[in-house]
Design an enzyme around this catalytic site. Structure first.
Site, PDB file in Angstrom:
ATOM      1  N   ALA A 116      -9.448  12.708   2.217  1.00  0.00           N
ATOM      2  CA  ALA A 116     -10.773  13.299   2.418  1.00  0.00           C
ATOM      3  C   ALA A 116     -10.937  14.608   1.666  1.00  0.00           C
ATOM      4  O   ALA A 116     -12.032  15.130   1.544  1.00  0.00           O
ATOM      5  CB  ALA A 116     -11.016  13.526   3.910  1.00  0.00           C
TER       6      ALA A 116
ATOM      7  N   GLU B  83       0.836  -1.206   0.000  1.00  0.00           N
ATOM      8  CA  GLU B  83       0.000   0.000   0.000  1.00  0.00           C
ATOM      9  C   GLU B  83       0.864   1.246   0.000  1.00  0.00           C
ATOM     10  O   GLU B  83       1.856   1.341   0.720  1.00  0.00           O
ATOM     11  CB  GLU B  83      -0.917   0.016   1.228  1.00  0.00           C
TER      12      GLU B  83
END
Length: 289
Positions: A51, A17
């Site tokens: 976000a 990741e």
């Protein structure tokens, strides 16, 4: 290739990741890391999703670059945070048009300054809704979801947690990728809970090696609720330098990976923090290179 097509009983998947860099220096460092890890032939890599709008654009561009320019199978994270259904559809359209077949659908944590998650107007309240939306509009995409071996900090009732996870699988999730953990007993207990709940999709174990004292101190805030076993804490306390801390962390993560592989785990997912050395060493120690 779809992640759902990679799982088999003979060989676990191995994946990494990354998160998108916010500066040119950070991007060059990340590019170097990816090139250093590429020879390990990961089953796939994943890219996290912020976000904020700017961070999301960085994610989208990085995903497409890794998939199409570097020719590495890539999973794009997608969250419910600050996103309407129309905006999510636009992102999925973009990925579909750019040969991205794999999504990790997450509810996401509340943005900084917010104590509780609040769904966007015309957005998604639960990850299960995001999974169902993705599968409805792009049925050929492979969709993964998150699991929490130590329990989700926002759901103290473990039975409720399994109910929510089952809802994600019933909505069309193809596999589960877990949050990081440091005690494999938590993973095996989680896998049994999934079996009891009737969840039968592959479960990929998330591993993050400790690489420094600062990293050790920061991990619990990166993964809320993460617990260090007492034996690991004692080993870290005996370490006097960052190099010694890193050696302890890499040894611990290697032992975790070997035990998981020997017990037939579907896959191991390494949280790299955009660094390559620890993952390279673990690969070597488990006999993967």
């Amino acid at each position: 290739m779809k992640i759902s097509d990679l799982f088999n009983d003979k060989q676990p998947t191995f994946s990494f990741e990354f998160f998108p860099a916010k500066t040119e220096k950070g991007f060059k460092s990340l590019e170097k890391t990816i090139k250093e890890l590429a020879p390990l032939n990961p089953s796939y890599v994943s890219v996290t999703y912020g976000a904020g709008g700017g961070s999301r654009d960085l994610t989208k561009n990085l995903v497409v670059n890794i998939q199409n320019e570097m020719q590495i199978n890539t999973v794009a994270h997608l969250t419910c945070v600050n996103a309407s259904k129309d905006e999510t559809k636009e992102v999925l359209d973009f990925y579909n048009e750019n040969n991205i077949e794999n999504i990790l659908a997450l509810r996401g944590d509340p943005p900084k300054g917010q104590e509780r998650f609040t769904a966007d107007v015309n957005g998604f309240e639960y990850a299960a809704e995001l999974v169902a939306f993705t599968k409805k509009h792009f049925p050929n995409m492979s969709v993964g979801v998150a699991g929490f071996p130590e329990g989700h900090f926002g759901t103290p009732n473990r039975q409720d947690e399994m109910t929510y996870l089952k809802a994600k699988v019933d909505a069309g999730a193809d596999y589960i990728c877990t949050q990081l953990f440091f005690d494999n007993r938590d993973f095996y207990d989680f896998a049994e809970r999934c079996e009891i709940a009737g969840i039968d999709v592959p479960i990929v174990a998330g591993i993050m090696p400790i690489t420094s004292l600062a990293n050790f101190n920061r991990i619990p805030s990166l993964a809320l609720g993460a617990r260090y076993p007492a034996k690991l804490l004692k080993a870290i306390q005996r370490a006097d330098t960052d190099e010694q801390v890193s050696n302890v962390g890499i040894h611990w993560a290697t032992s975790q990976a070997l035990d998981l592989i020997n017990n037939g785990v579907a896959g191991v997912h390494f949280y790299t923090l955009n660094r390559s050395k620890a993952t390279q060493k673990i690969y070597k120690y488990v006999g993967m290179c």
